[in-house]
Design a protein around this motif. Structure first.
Motif, PDB file in Angstrom:
ATOM      1  N   LEU A 153       0.824  -1.205   0.000  1.00  0.00           N
ATOM      2  CA  LEU A 153       0.000   0.000   0.000  1.00  0.00           C
ATOM      3  C   LEU A 153       0.859   1.256   0.000  1.00  0.00           C
ATOM      4  CD1 LEU A 153      -2.831  -1.079   2.450  1.00  0.00           C
ATOM      5  CD2 LEU A 153      -3.010  -0.754  -0.013  1.00  0.00           C
ATOM      6  N   LEU A 154       1.958   1.240   0.756  1.00  0.00           N
ATOM      7  CA  LEU A 154       2.860   2.389   0.762  1.00  0.00           C
ATOM      8  C   LEU A 154       3.453   2.629  -0.624  1.00  0.00           C
ATOM      9  CD1 LEU A 154       4.731   1.832   4.155  1.00  0.00           C
ATOM     10  CD2 LEU A 154       2.993   3.578   3.636  1.00  0.00           C
ATOM     11  N   ARG A 155       3.715   1.560  -1.318  1.00  0.00           N
ATOM     12  CA  ARG A 155       4.256   1.672  -2.683  1.00  0.00           C
ATOM     13  C   ARG A 155       3.206   2.308  -3.613  1.00  0.00           C
ATOM     14  NH1 ARG A 155       5.859  -3.593  -6.308  1.00  0.00           N
ATOM     15  NH2 ARG A 155       6.475  -2.487  -8.238  1.00  0.00           N
ATOM     16  N   ALA A 156       1.949   1.876  -3.456  1.00  0.00           N
ATOM     17  CA  ALA A 156       0.874   2.432  -4.282  1.00  0.00           C
ATOM     18  C   ALA A 156       0.638   3.904  -3.960  1.00  0.00           C
ATOM     19  CB  ALA A 156      -0.407   1.627  -4.080  1.00  0.00           C
ATOM     20  N   VAL A 157       0.717   4.251  -2.677  1.00  0.00           N
ATOM     21  CA  VAL A 157       0.547   5.645  -2.268  1.00  0.00           C
ATOM     22  C   VAL A 157       1.659   6.513  -2.855  1.00  0.00           C
ATOM     23  CG1 VAL A 157       0.671   7.201  -0.283  1.00  0.00           C
ATOM     24  CG2 VAL A 157      -0.763   5.162  -0.168  1.00  0.00           C
ATOM     25  N   ALA A 158       2.877   6.000  -2.834  1.00  0.00           N
ATOM     26  CA  ALA A 158       4.003   6.739  -3.403  1.00  0.00           C
ATOM     27  C   ALA A 158       3.819   6.930  -4.902  1.00  0.00           C
ATOM     28  CB  ALA A 158       5.301   6.003  -3.113  1.00  0.00           C
ATOM     29  N   ASP A 159       3.255   5.928  -5.578  1.00  0.00           N
ATOM     30  CA  ASP A 159       2.989   6.049  -7.014  1.00  0.00           C
ATOM     31  C   ASP A 159       2.004   7.179  -7.306  1.00  0.00           C
ATOM     32  OD1 ASP A 159       4.662   3.924  -7.439  1.00  0.00           O
ATOM     33  OD2 ASP A 159       3.068   2.457  -7.788  1.00  0.00           O
TER      34      ASP A 159
END
Length: 454
Positions: free
Chosen positions: A12-18
């Motif tokens: 989820l953190l990766r998706a938020v960063a995207d």
């Protein structure tokens, strides 16, 4: 504080960063940890404060970590929202946030064919975003079951009540399992919302990040006084002279939105209208064209006051002030979102001075005014009543919330009145004395023998 401190998973953190998000908004900071603990939430935040991520991110994490109760893929999270546009945008957000997770989502709403939705539901869905009416249509056709729902989200709950969805909501609640997590998000906390929350939520955590019915600090508000017949001319002048590339304009009526859109196109400004009488396909195309920059001006009724999430929208214009003061806040909340700056301009004629006073009373502040040179109002023009407006004397006394929003639907012009037969007494639902006499007279005329023609 960053998203790393909220307990979200790496995916989820990766998706938020995207998505380019760096710092969580206040509602996200407060809601995400509480939802991850499995608690019920009653959250109130003004529009544009990131409510969708506030419930979507923890919801995705909970479902991903929790094994399914059955071997088949069933709907485990249900998000109910009032409008088609908002439903579509929430599902887009859920898809974006969950792109690194093995969860499937879908959206269902009316105005489009039901069979493609049925096919998608048959293939299996973990998270379903729906409007109330189409959701109940699927349940009735037995293409959907809600017996496996673990998390329920009611988003824009106050708007759903305003639109008359309370009975549909009660029917939906009766179809859900008793043991579930409930999340209620609302822009305002009215008495109706509190009563709904009392019957729905179990020891909820209350989250309220801003006082009800105030505009975001990131929105600059300005009034341009102008004569009613010169509003369109001034609007075109502002858009052209200041080179606004993306403008959302609000009118009070569907007919007014269509007319203004045509006029702006004649002025050389690419415009489209969006309102409830437009087909869903036309609404989707207009919104997509606006987001992609093909349409410069989107003219909308209050159907778009909530739910439209347009990245970096800089200008909202009230071509006409809304009949209901609260809708002003929701309209201008389409700009100044995610801590970006925005400008909300209202073109106000002499007819709307009472509406403006009501809005300023709600905001507890005066809105700055600026007269544009060459468009000074003519002081000799007298105010005219606004049809279906609030500046008519004693119009709102004794009305419920639905009648206040749609005054023309009360006392003989609503659904019950339309069902009456011609000549029928509105109280007894039978023919009145005058109608009976007229009917008897017509019968006597018909009973006379026809005169012979020479």
């Amino acid at each position: 504080m960053s998203f790393n401190t909220l307990g979200l998973s790496t995916e989820l953190l990766r998706a938020v960063a995207d998505q380019g998000y760096g710092t969580p908004t206040p509602v996200q900071r407060q809601a995400i940890p509480v939802i991850l603990k499995g608690k019920d939430v009653l959250a109130g935040a003004q529009t544009g404060t990131g409510k969708t991520a506030g419930f979507a991110l923890p919801l995705l994490q909970i479902l991903n970590k929790r094994p399914q109760a059955r071997g088949r893929r069933a709907v485990r999270a249900l998000i109910v929202t009032p409008t088609r546009e908002l439903a579509a945008q929430i599902e887009e957000s859920v898809t974006s946030y969950g792109k690194y997770l093995p969860l499937k989502s879908a959206v269902i709403y009316g105005g489009v064919k039901i069979n493609p939705q049925i096919d998608k539901l048959r293939r299996g869905v973990d998270i379903l975003v729906a409007t109330p009416g189409r959701l109940l249509d699927h349940v009735q056709q037995k293409t959907l079951t809600l017996s496996d729902v673990e998390i329920l989200v009611l988003d824009e709950a106050d708007r759903m009540l305003d639109m008359g969805f309370i009975h549909d909501i009660k029917r939906i609640l009766a179809l859900l399992p008793r043991r579930r997590q409930n999340l209620l998000f609302s822009a305002t906390f009215s008495g109706e919302i509190k009563r709904l929350a009392d019957g729905l939520l179990n020891s909820p955590t209350l989250i309220e990040v801003a006082r009800n019915n105030i505009a975001a600090d990131t929105v600059e508000q300005l009034i341009h006084p102008v004569d009613r017949k010169r509003k369109r001319e001034l609007l075109s002048h502002l858009i052209g002279s200041q080179n606004w590339r993306q403008v959302l304009v609000f009118t009070r009526t569907k007919h007014g939105a269509n007319r203004l859109s045509l006029q702006l196109n004649r002025d050389g400004l690419k415009a489209a209208a969006i309102h409830g009488n437009k087909s869903q396909g036309a609404r989707t195309r207009a919104l997509a064209g606006f987001k992609h920059g093909d349409v410069r001006v989107l003219v909308a009724t209050d159907i778009a006051a909530r739910g439209l999430d347009i990245d970096h929208l800089t200008h909202v214009v009230n071509f006409e002030l809304p009949n209901v003061s609260e809708d002003y806040v929701h309209r201008i909340g389409r700009t100044g979102r995610a801590e970006n700056a925005g400008t909300a301009i209202s073109l106000v004629c002499v007819d709307e001075h009472k509406l403006l006073k009501d809005i300023e009373r709600l905001l507890r502040r005066s809105i700055p005014q600026e007269v544009i040179a060459g468009y000074e109002p003519d002081p000799s023009i007298k105010a005219e009543p606004i049809l279906r407006g609030r500046n008519q004397p004693n119009q709102r006394q004794g009305m419920n919330s639905q009648q206040k929003r749609y005054p023309g639907k009360s006392n003989g012009s609503g659904p019950a009145a339309r069902r009456r037969k011609p000549g029928e007494n509105p109280v007894s639902r039978g023919p009145g004395r005058k109608s009976r006499d007229m009917a008897a007279g017509k019968a006597r005329v018909r009973s006379r023998p026809a005169a012979k023609r020479g």
